[in-house]
Motif scaffolding. Structure first.
Motif, PDB file in Angstrom:
ATOM      1  N   PHE A   4      63.804 -54.757 -16.291  1.00 42.03           N
ATOM      2  CA  PHE A   4      62.914 -55.757 -15.712  1.00 42.03           C
ATOM      3  C   PHE A   4      61.622 -55.098 -15.263  1.00 42.03           C
ATOM      4  N   ILE A   5      60.537 -55.797 -15.435  1.00 46.92           N
ATOM      5  CA  ILE A   5      59.227 -55.351 -14.955  1.00 46.92           C
ATOM      6  C   ILE A   5      58.788 -56.347 -13.885  1.00 46.92           C
ATOM      7  N   GLU A   6      58.584 -55.862 -12.657  1.00 45.44           N
ATOM      8  CA  GLU A   6      58.079 -56.731 -11.603  1.00 45.44           C
ATOM      9  C   GLU A   6      56.575 -56.873 -11.787  1.00 45.44           C
ATOM     10  N   LEU A   7      56.114 -58.096 -11.856  1.00 44.53           N
ATOM     11  CA  LEU A   7      54.696 -58.363 -12.052  1.00 44.53           C
ATOM     12  C   LEU A   7      54.009 -58.615 -10.720  1.00 44.53           C
TER      13      LEU A   7
ATOM     14  N   ARG B 172      62.925 -56.974 -20.920  1.00 41.60           N
ATOM     15  CA  ARG B 172      62.990 -56.543 -22.317  1.00 41.60           C
ATOM     16  C   ARG B 172      64.303 -57.015 -22.930  1.00 41.60           C
ATOM     17  N   ALA B 173      64.194 -57.706 -24.066  1.00 46.07           N
ATOM     18  CA  ALA B 173      65.368 -58.289 -24.734  1.00 46.07           C
ATOM     19  C   ALA B 173      65.282 -58.067 -26.233  1.00 46.07           C
ATOM     20  N   ASP B 174      64.992 -56.827 -26.644  1.00 47.56           N
ATOM     21  CA  ASP B 174      64.737 -56.530 -28.050  1.00 47.56           C
ATOM     22  C   ASP B 174      65.837 -56.971 -29.004  1.00 47.56           C
ATOM     23  N   ALA B 175      67.049 -56.533 -28.769  1.00 45.29           N
ATOM     24  CA  ALA B 175      68.119 -56.793 -29.736  1.00 45.29           C
ATOM     25  C   ALA B 175      69.049 -57.911 -29.285  1.00 45.29           C
TER      26      ALA B 175
END
Length: 158
Positions: free
Chosen positions: A71-74, A106-109
């Motif tokens: 997760f990236i906190e914005l 991020r949910a690449d795969a």
């Protein structure tokens, strides 16, 4: 149905799943069942949760992304009228707006799953996502997330 105030914290979260493809960055948006509009994962915090905990729980519930996701906190924040979220002054007459905390995940795969709150999801390019979302807070968070991801991608290529 409005949750009892003791179960509900006075804040909202917005989570934007993303993936990097050969064609570029894509963002997942969800079409709301009750309004037929597109948005990121959105929901309220539960009593005792911090915004990141609520973001992880909502993302698991609404998109099926449970587990150790990045997760990236914005920095993006919005204020939402409490009556637009709960339908009433849930925390009394002095709590007029709720803060909304934004995150990317991020949910690449990963294959996403739909909750009963949504009719479908789709992956969008940045420009498509910016045009598709209904709420300005989603556009602001999308812009920030896209900028951060592109900046880190360029820095990583140096």
């Amino acid at each position: 149905m409005v949750e009892a105030v003791e179960d509900r914290a006075p804040f909202q979260v917005l989570v934007l799943p993303y993936r990097q493809t050969e064609g570029g960055l894509l963002y997942a948006l969800f079409r709301r069942l009750d309004g037929a509009y597109w948005q990121g994962v959105a929901g309220g915090g539960e009593a005792g949760e911090a915004p990141l905990q609520a973001a992880r729980r909502e993302t698991a519930e609404e998109a099926g992304l449970a587990g150790d996701f990045e997760f990236i906190e914005l920095d993006a924040r919005a204020s939402i009228p409490v009556v637009s979220v709960t339908g009433e002054f849930t925390w009394g007459p002095e709590v007029l707006v709720l803060p909304e905390y934004a995150f990317g995940v991020r949910a690449d795969a990963s294959e996403l799953a739909l909750s009963s709150e949504h009719t479908e999801y789709s992956w969008f390019s940045f420009n498509e996502a910016m045009s598709a979302v209904r709420w300005d807070s989603n556009r602001t968070a999308l812009w920030e997330l896209d900028h951060r991801l592109r900046r880190s991608s360029v820095a990583g290529e140096s």
